[in-house]
Motif scaffolding. Structure first.
Motif, PDB file in Angstrom:
ATOM      1  N   PHE A 106     -19.075  45.755 -54.730  1.00 33.57           N
ATOM      2  CA  PHE A 106     -20.445  45.388 -55.347  1.00 33.57           C
ATOM      3  C   PHE A 106     -20.730  46.025 -56.795  1.00 33.57           C
ATOM      4  N   GLY A 107     -19.955  47.036 -57.306  1.00 34.63           N
ATOM      5  CA  GLY A 107     -20.282  47.516 -58.427  1.00 34.63           C
ATOM      6  C   GLY A 107     -19.267  47.480 -59.388  1.00 34.63           C
ATOM      7  N   ALA A 108     -18.160  46.752 -59.281  1.00 31.04           N
ATOM      8  CA  ALA A 108     -17.101  46.224 -59.982  1.00 31.04           C
ATOM      9  C   ALA A 108     -16.680  45.156 -60.060  1.00 31.04           C
ATOM     10  N   GLN A 109     -17.584  44.000 -59.824  1.00 28.03           N
ATOM     11  CA  GLN A 109     -17.076  42.388 -59.631  1.00 28.03           C
ATOM     12  C   GLN A 109     -16.396  42.124 -60.745  1.00 28.03           C
ATOM     13  N   ASN A 110     -16.713  42.301 -61.995  1.00 29.74           N
ATOM     14  CA  ASN A 110     -16.275  41.907 -63.212  1.00 29.74           C
ATOM     15  C   ASN A 110     -14.783  42.564 -63.336  1.00 29.74           C
ATOM     16  N   ILE A 111     -14.588  43.643 -62.911  1.00 31.87           N
ATOM     17  CA  ILE A 111     -13.550  44.397 -63.186  1.00 31.87           C
ATOM     18  C   ILE A 111     -12.350  43.838 -62.207  1.00 31.87           C
ATOM     19  N   ILE A 112     -12.794  43.466 -60.906  1.00 33.64           N
ATOM     20  CA  ILE A 112     -11.852  43.147 -59.879  1.00 33.64           C
ATOM     21  C   ILE A 112     -11.528  41.528 -60.391  1.00 33.64           C
ATOM     22  N   ASN A 113     -12.551  40.877 -60.781  1.00 33.40           N
ATOM     23  CA  ASN A 113     -12.370  39.447 -61.267  1.00 33.40           C
ATOM     24  C   ASN A 113     -11.239  39.561 -62.481  1.00 33.40           C
ATOM     25  N   ASN A 114     -11.325  40.302 -63.339  1.00 34.16           N
ATOM     26  CA  ASN A 114     -10.605  40.249 -64.393  1.00 34.16           C
ATOM     27  C   ASN A 114      -9.106  40.811 -63.852  1.00 34.16           C
ATOM     28  N   ILE A 162      -9.696  39.926 -74.876  1.00 34.12           N
ATOM     29  CA  ILE A 162     -10.280  39.175 -74.387  1.00 34.12           C
ATOM     30  C   ILE A 162     -10.239  39.322 -72.770  1.00 34.12           C
ATOM     31  N   PRO A 163     -11.402  39.264 -71.826  1.00 32.22           N
ATOM     32  CA  PRO A 163     -11.150  39.369 -70.576  1.00 32.22           C
ATOM     33  C   PRO A 163     -10.372  38.197 -69.942  1.00 32.22           C
ATOM     34  N   ASN A 164      -9.621  38.829 -69.127  1.00 30.40           N
ATOM     35  CA  ASN A 164      -8.506  37.629 -68.414  1.00 30.40           C
ATOM     36  C   ASN A 164      -9.501  36.526 -67.879  1.00 30.40           C
ATOM     37  N   SER A 165     -10.518  36.796 -67.042  1.00 31.11           N
ATOM     38  CA  SER A 165     -11.115  35.745 -66.353  1.00 31.11           C
ATOM     39  C   SER A 165     -11.692  34.879 -67.373  1.00 31.11           C
ATOM     40  N   LYS A 166     -11.960  35.137 -68.677  1.00 29.11           N
ATOM     41  CA  LYS A 166     -12.477  34.223 -69.747  1.00 29.11           C
ATOM     42  C   LYS A 166     -11.517  33.015 -69.943  1.00 29.11           C
ATOM     43  N   LEU A 167     -10.234  33.537 -69.848  1.00 28.72           N
ATOM     44  CA  LEU A 167      -8.861  32.788 -70.160  1.00 28.72           C
ATOM     45  C   LEU A 167      -8.748  31.688 -69.188  1.00 28.72           C
ATOM     46  N   LEU A 168      -9.301  32.042 -67.835  1.00 27.91           N
ATOM     47  CA  LEU A 168      -8.860  31.346 -66.649  1.00 27.91           C
ATOM     48  C   LEU A 168     -10.055  30.061 -66.654  1.00 27.91           C
ATOM     49  N   GLU A 169     -11.368  30.691 -66.750  1.00 30.90           N
ATOM     50  CA  GLU A 169     -12.721  30.027 -66.576  1.00 30.90           C
ATOM     51  C   GLU A 169     -12.642  28.926 -67.704  1.00 30.90           C
ATOM     52  N   ASN A 170     -12.493  29.226 -68.914  1.00 27.35           N
ATOM     53  CA  ASN A 170     -13.003  28.574 -70.030  1.00 27.35           C
ATOM     54  C   ASN A 170     -11.855  27.651 -70.559  1.00 27.35           C
ATOM     55  N   THR A 171     -12.051  26.496 -71.175  1.00 25.24           N
ATOM     56  CA  THR A 171     -11.080  25.917 -71.985  1.00 25.24           C
ATOM     57  C   THR A 171     -10.701  26.457 -72.865  1.00 25.24           C
ATOM     58  N   ILE A 172      -9.096  26.536 -72.951  1.00 21.48           N
ATOM     59  CA  ILE A 172      -8.457  27.207 -74.027  1.00 21.48           C
ATOM     60  C   ILE A 172      -7.141  26.207 -74.514  1.00 21.48           C
ATOM     61  N   VAL A 173      -7.136  26.306 -75.926  1.00 21.85           N
ATOM     62  CA  VAL A 173      -6.160  25.402 -76.488  1.00 21.85           C
ATOM     63  C   VAL A 173      -5.001  26.186 -76.482  1.00 21.85           C
ATOM     64  N   ASN A 174      -3.712  25.759 -75.893  1.00 21.60           N
ATOM     65  CA  ASN A 174      -2.559  26.514 -76.339  1.00 21.60           C
ATOM     66  C   ASN A 174      -1.734  25.605 -76.930  1.00 21.60           C
ATOM     67  N   TRP A 175      -1.319  25.785 -77.947  1.00 19.82           N
ATOM     68  CA  TRP A 175      -0.525  25.060 -79.124  1.00 19.82           C
ATOM     69  C   TRP A 175       0.683  25.040 -78.624  1.00 19.82           C
TER      70      TRP A 175
END
Length: 291
Positions: A106-114, A162-175
């Protein structure tokens, strides 16, 4: 002289009891010793394995993933071994670990997600070390993928975490996800009256002379439009580069060479011009100057 019996008796003294299993002073003192030895041995083995993989030119992402897996496995083995040696059953921590897990969840959802996202990134490799990314308005190279965040170096030299979850959940352009081939273009306008086919040939020559420009696919010159003040041409070409700076340098080199070629053939690069037409007569009035 040290009395061995007294030392043994002191080390065997019951410090506390866990689930009907007695913990002695000797067992408590043994914990940091075993932990230090275990961590030292793990660090040595990981360093040795990393060195061998590096000498064989293994993928840096594979090396990074292997190191993370070995460290996680080693910590688990060390913890279980220490508990077994000091005679503490793992089941004694079942209830406590369950309560801690619920509270931690409950207290570390973001940490576990990342944390989970970091393992997914290292395992599936949609983003790898050395890739050139475009994250929102920032562009740069991935330097390290950790279990919680990814270290990202922007083109201006600034580091971002950059939090790892942000790289998976958002659109990232990988050249550079599949390869390092990149297409770019250069536009130029020449004055009206310039020989269009000759201009196209000079643009193609200036592009093909550059060392980094690929012959396949072949550069393509397009007569794009009749502009307001110029004949507009555009050349599209491919280069092999892993950073945005490579594109900018290639475009700059094409422009430098094109400027020389156009000057040699007396072809003028267009600039904005306006023609003014005056209907009727024009009279200049001279104001009467008082005496």
């Amino acid at each position: 002289m040290i009395d061995i019996d007294n030392v043994y008796s002191m080390l065997s003294y019951k410090f506390f009891t866990v689930a009907d299993h007695s913990i002695t002073i000797g067992g408590v003192l043994l914990i940091p010793i075993l932990a230090l030895v275990g961590f030292w041995a793990t660090k040595y083995l990981v360093r040795l394995l990393t060195s061998k993989l590096t000498t064989r030119n293994a993928d840096p992402n594979i090396i990074h993933l292997v190191r993370r897996l070995l460290y996680a496995l080693a910590i688990s083995i060390i913890a279980i071994t220490v508990l077994d040696i000091i005679n503490v059953p793992i089941t004694a921590f079942a209830f406590l670990s369950g309560a801690i897990a619920i509270g931690f969840g409950f207290g570390a959802q973001n940490i576990i997600n990342n944390f989970i996202s970091g393992w997914i990134l290292m395992w599936e490799k949609p983003i790898r070390i050395g890739d050139f990314l475009e994250v929102e308005n920032a562009k740069g190279i991935v330097e390290e993928i950790n279990t919680r965040s990814t270290r990202f170096r922007r083109v201006d030299g600034v580091h971002m975490l950059i939090p790892n979850s942000k790289l998976l959940e958002n659109t990232i352009v990988n050249w550079t996800l599949v390869d390092k081939l990149m297409r770019t273009s250069v536009k130029i306008g020449v004055a009206y009256g310039s020989p269009a086919k000759k201009v196209a040939a000079l643009i193609l020559q200036a592009t093909e002379e550059q060392e980094g420009v690929l012959n396949t696919p072949k550069p393509q010159v397009i007569f794009e439009d009749f502009g307001d003040n110029a004949l507009i041409f555009e050349v599209n070409f491919w280069i092999q580069s892993n950073v945005e700076g490579g594109l900018r340098v290639a475009k700059s080199n094409v422009r430098f060479r094109l400027d020389e070629l156009l000057a040699e053939h007396n072809i003028v690069i267009a600039f904005p011009q306006r023609d003014i037409h005056i209907d009727g007569s024009l009279r200049l009035l001279k104001n009467d100057v008082p005496d």
